[in-house]
Design a protein around this motif. Structure first.
Motif, PDB file in Angstrom:
ATOM      1  N   THR A   1       0.836  -1.193   0.000  1.00 23.66           N
ATOM      2  CA  THR A   1       0.000   0.000   0.000  1.00 23.66           C
ATOM      3  C   THR A   1       0.879   1.254   0.000  1.00 23.66           C
ATOM      4  O   THR A   1       2.100   1.167   0.009  1.00 23.66           O
ATOM      5  CB  THR A   1      -0.931   0.013   1.225  1.00 23.66           C
ATOM      6  N   GLY A   2       0.228   2.402   0.021  1.00 24.12           N
ATOM      7  CA  GLY A   2       0.965   3.659   0.031  1.00 24.12           C
ATOM      8  C   GLY A   2       1.361   4.093  -1.370  1.00 24.12           C
ATOM      9  O   GLY A   2       0.853   3.580  -2.376  1.00 24.12           O
ATOM     10  N   GLN A   3       2.299   5.005  -1.448  1.00 27.52           N
ATOM     11  CA  GLN A   3       2.706   5.567  -2.725  1.00 27.52           C
ATOM     12  C   GLN A   3       4.006   4.940  -3.227  1.00 27.52           C
ATOM     13  O   GLN A   3       4.746   4.314  -2.467  1.00 27.52           O
ATOM     14  CB  GLN A   3       2.889   7.078  -2.592  1.00 27.52           C
ATOM     15  N   ILE A   4       4.249   5.128  -4.523  1.00 23.21           N
ATOM     16  CA  ILE A   4       5.531   4.702  -5.103  1.00 23.21           C
ATOM     17  C   ILE A   4       6.605   5.675  -4.608  1.00 23.21           C
ATOM     18  O   ILE A   4       6.471   6.890  -4.803  1.00 23.21           O
ATOM     19  CB  ILE A   4       5.470   4.720  -6.635  1.00 23.21           C
ATOM     20  N   PRO A   5       7.649   5.200  -3.962  1.00 20.29           N
ATOM     21  CA  PRO A   5       8.663   6.113  -3.418  1.00 20.29           C
ATOM     22  C   PRO A   5       9.302   6.969  -4.512  1.00 20.29           C
ATOM     23  O   PRO A   5       9.665   6.462  -5.577  1.00 20.29           O
ATOM     24  CB  PRO A   5       9.685   5.174  -2.779  1.00 20.29           C
ATOM     25  N   SER A   6       9.425   8.255  -4.240  1.00 19.76           N
ATOM     26  CA  SER A   6      10.085   9.145  -5.198  1.00 19.76           C
ATOM     27  C   SER A   6      11.576   8.827  -5.325  1.00 19.76           C
ATOM     28  O   SER A   6      12.217   9.200  -6.313  1.00 19.76           O
ATOM     29  CB  SER A   6       9.899  10.600  -4.776  1.00 19.76           C
ATOM     30  N   SER A   7      12.113   8.090  -4.341  1.00 20.16           N
ATOM     31  CA  SER A   7      13.535   7.725  -4.377  1.00 20.16           C
ATOM     32  C   SER A   7      13.847   6.755  -5.515  1.00 20.16           C
ATOM     33  O   SER A   7      15.018   6.559  -5.869  1.00 20.16           O
ATOM     34  CB  SER A   7      13.962   7.111  -3.044  1.00 20.16           C
ATOM     35  N   PHE A   8      12.792   6.152  -6.126  1.00 18.22           N
ATOM     36  CA  PHE A   8      13.022   5.261  -7.264  1.00 18.22           C
ATOM     37  C   PHE A   8      13.670   6.004  -8.431  1.00 18.22           C
ATOM     38  O   PHE A   8      14.284   5.387  -9.304  1.00 18.22           O
ATOM     39  CB  PHE A   8      11.704   4.634  -7.721  1.00 18.22           C
ATOM     40  N   SER A   9      13.542   7.317  -8.454  1.00 24.13           N
ATOM     41  CA  SER A   9      14.136   8.100  -9.538  1.00 24.13           C
ATOM     42  C   SER A   9      15.665   8.102  -9.467  1.00 24.13           C
ATOM     43  O   SER A   9      16.333   8.509 -10.425  1.00 24.13           O
ATOM     44  CB  SER A   9      13.625   9.541  -9.493  1.00 24.13           C
TER      45      SER A   9
ATOM     46  N   GLY B   1      -3.967  10.417 -11.122  1.00 31.05           N
ATOM     47  CA  GLY B   1      -3.230  11.547 -11.662  1.00 31.05           C
ATOM     48  C   GLY B   1      -2.702  11.326 -13.066  1.00 31.05           C
ATOM     49  O   GLY B   1      -3.012  10.343 -13.736  1.00 31.05           O
ATOM     50  N   ARG B   2      -1.866  12.256 -13.491  1.00 29.73           N
ATOM     51  CA  ARG B   2      -1.325  12.258 -14.844  1.00 29.73           C
ATOM     52  C   ARG B   2      -0.133  11.307 -14.957  1.00 29.73           C
ATOM     53  O   ARG B   2       0.746  11.292 -14.094  1.00 29.73           O
ATOM     54  CB  ARG B   2      -0.896  13.676 -15.219  1.00 29.73           C
ATOM     55  N   ILE B   3      -0.109  10.543 -16.023  1.00 29.00           N
ATOM     56  CA  ILE B   3       1.019   9.648 -16.309  1.00 29.00           C
ATOM     57  C   ILE B   3       2.207  10.485 -16.767  1.00 29.00           C
ATOM     58  O   ILE B   3       2.059  11.350 -17.635  1.00 29.00           O
ATOM     59  CB  ILE B   3       0.642   8.617 -17.380  1.00 29.00           C
ATOM     60  N   PRO B   4       3.401  10.265 -16.196  1.00 27.33           N
ATOM     61  CA  PRO B   4       4.582  11.031 -16.636  1.00 27.33           C
ATOM     62  C   PRO B   4       4.838  10.853 -18.130  1.00 27.33           C
ATOM     63  O   PRO B   4       4.564   9.799 -18.701  1.00 27.33           O
ATOM     64  CB  PRO B   4       5.721  10.435 -15.795  1.00 27.33           C
TER      65      PRO B   4
ATOM     66  N   ILE C   1       1.983   8.712  -9.831  1.00 23.79           N
ATOM     67  CA  ILE C   1       3.266   8.160 -10.264  1.00 23.79           C
ATOM     68  C   ILE C   1       4.305   9.287 -10.192  1.00 23.79           C
ATOM     69  O   ILE C   1       4.086  10.352 -10.774  1.00 23.79           O
ATOM     70  CB  ILE C   1       3.175   7.627 -11.707  1.00 23.79           C
ATOM     71  N   PRO C   2       5.407   9.100  -9.494  1.00 28.12           N
ATOM     72  CA  PRO C   2       6.424  10.161  -9.405  1.00 28.12           C
ATOM     73  C   PRO C   2       6.884  10.622 -10.788  1.00 28.12           C
ATOM     74  O   PRO C   2       7.294   9.801 -11.620  1.00 28.12           O
ATOM     75  CB  PRO C   2       7.569   9.495  -8.626  1.00 28.12           C
ATOM     76  N   GLN C   3       6.792  11.916 -11.023  1.00 23.63           N
ATOM     77  CA  GLN C   3       7.138  12.454 -12.340  1.00 23.63           C
ATOM     78  C   GLN C   3       8.617  12.232 -12.684  1.00 23.63           C
ATOM     79  O   GLN C   3       8.981  12.103 -13.850  1.00 23.63           O
ATOM     80  CB  GLN C   3       6.809  13.949 -12.382  1.00 23.63           C
ATOM     81  N   HIS C   4       9.472  12.159 -11.664  1.00 25.01           N
ATOM     82  CA  HIS C   4      10.902  12.010 -11.910  1.00 25.01           C
ATOM     83  C   HIS C   4      11.277  10.616 -12.422  1.00 25.01           C
ATOM     84  O   HIS C   4      12.427  10.403 -12.849  1.00 25.01           O
ATOM     85  CB  HIS C   4      11.700  12.318 -10.636  1.00 25.01           C
TER      86      HIS C   4
ATOM     87  N   ASP D   1      12.910  10.257 -15.746  1.00 27.17           N
ATOM     88  CA  ASP D   1      14.350  10.484 -15.927  1.00 27.17           C
ATOM     89  C   ASP D   1      15.142   9.185 -16.027  1.00 27.17           C
ATOM     90  O   ASP D   1      16.347   9.222 -16.298  1.00 27.17           O
ATOM     91  CB  ASP D   1      14.896  11.320 -14.759  1.00 27.17           C
ATOM     92  N   LEU D   2      14.474   8.043 -15.790  1.00 27.18           N
ATOM     93  CA  LEU D   2      15.157   6.747 -15.868  1.00 27.18           C
ATOM     94  C   LEU D   2      15.262   6.338 -17.337  1.00 27.18           C
ATOM     95  O   LEU D   2      14.394   5.670 -17.882  1.00 27.18           O
ATOM     96  CB  LEU D   2      14.400   5.697 -15.053  1.00 27.18           C
ATOM     97  N   THR D   3      16.338   6.702 -17.953  1.00 25.40           N
ATOM     98  CA  THR D   3      16.482   6.507 -19.401  1.00 25.40           C
ATOM     99  C   THR D   3      16.749   5.058 -19.802  1.00 25.40           C
ATOM    100  O   THR D   3      16.608   4.712 -20.974  1.00 25.40           O
ATOM    101  CB  THR D   3      17.620   7.392 -19.929  1.00 25.40           C
ATOM    102  N   PHE D   4      17.106   4.198 -18.837  1.00 25.40           N
ATOM    103  CA  PHE D   4      17.347   2.794 -19.164  1.00 25.40           C
ATOM    104  C   PHE D   4      16.098   1.931 -18.976  1.00 25.40           C
ATOM    105  O   PHE D   4      16.096   0.758 -19.314  1.00 25.40           O
ATOM    106  CB  PHE D   4      18.487   2.228 -18.294  1.00 25.40           C
TER     107      PHE D   4
END
Length: 202
Positions: free
Chosen positions: A43-51, A92-95, A70-73, A76-79
């Protein structure tokens, strides 16, 4: 664990019954390339630290009870080449941008609160956010309004047509009366002329 082993490249804890929030400490695993926490009860949110997982190539958080945006950052995960966030309660809005432009709609299905490409649901549309009952009620109200408009339009058309027909018939009747009156007068005149000429002959 007393200390996080930063050399992990793949973590697969799917198909368990883990509960609670996802630890933000996962974002410190700099070498992580694959993370699968699907089919749990997280439960809870997706951690922003995943960026911070700049080497991450695969992320599967499907079939949980995650909420929030979904964390907008994460864009930035280009891989990142594989993403599955389906069957959660995300909103919310999908990044957009980078790898997020390559993921199909199946990556987000089951999250009724998400909007934006690649989903057909547009962000900022008020009607789409209405509960089904309210949306149905609104549709019924608009239908009833349209029905009344058709009734009123039909009634007005009928009145106008009736007035035109009645006006035409009225003047036709008046014309018939005038014609009948003229015929009677003509017959009277003809009759009086015949009687006068008959009297002279005598």
């Amino acid at each position: 664990m007393e200390k996080i082993i930063e050399t992990f490249t793949t973590i697969n804890l799917s198909g368990n019954k883990f509960q609670g929030n996802i630890s933000a400490a996962i974002g410190e695993l700099k070498a992580l390339m694959g993370l699968n926490l699907s089919a749990n009860d997280l439960t809870g949110q997706i951690p922003s630290s995943f960026s911070q997982l700049i080497r991450l190539e695969s992320l599967d958080l499907s079939r949980n009870s995650l909420s929030g945006e979904i964390p907008q950052h994460l864009a930035d995960l280009t891989f990142l080449s594989v993403l599955n966030l389906s069957q959660n309660h995300l909103t919310g809005r999908i990044p957009q941008g980078n790898q997020f432009g390559t993921f199909p709609a199946a990556s987000y299905e089951g999250n009724l609160g998400l909007c934006g490409p690649p989903l057909p649901k547009r962000c900022g549309v008020i009607d789409s956010a209405l509960p089904p009952a309210l949306a149905l009620e609104k549709e019924e109200d608009s239908t009833s309004i349209l029905d009344w408009r058709f009734v009123i339009a039909g009634y007005c058309s009928g009145v106008i047509i009736g007035v035109v027909i009645g006006h035409t018939m009225f003047w036709r009747i008046i014309g018939c009366f005038k014609l009948t009156s003229r015929m009677r007068k003509l017959k009277r005149r003809q009759g009086s002329r015949k009687s006068k000429s008959h009297g002279r002959l005598k």
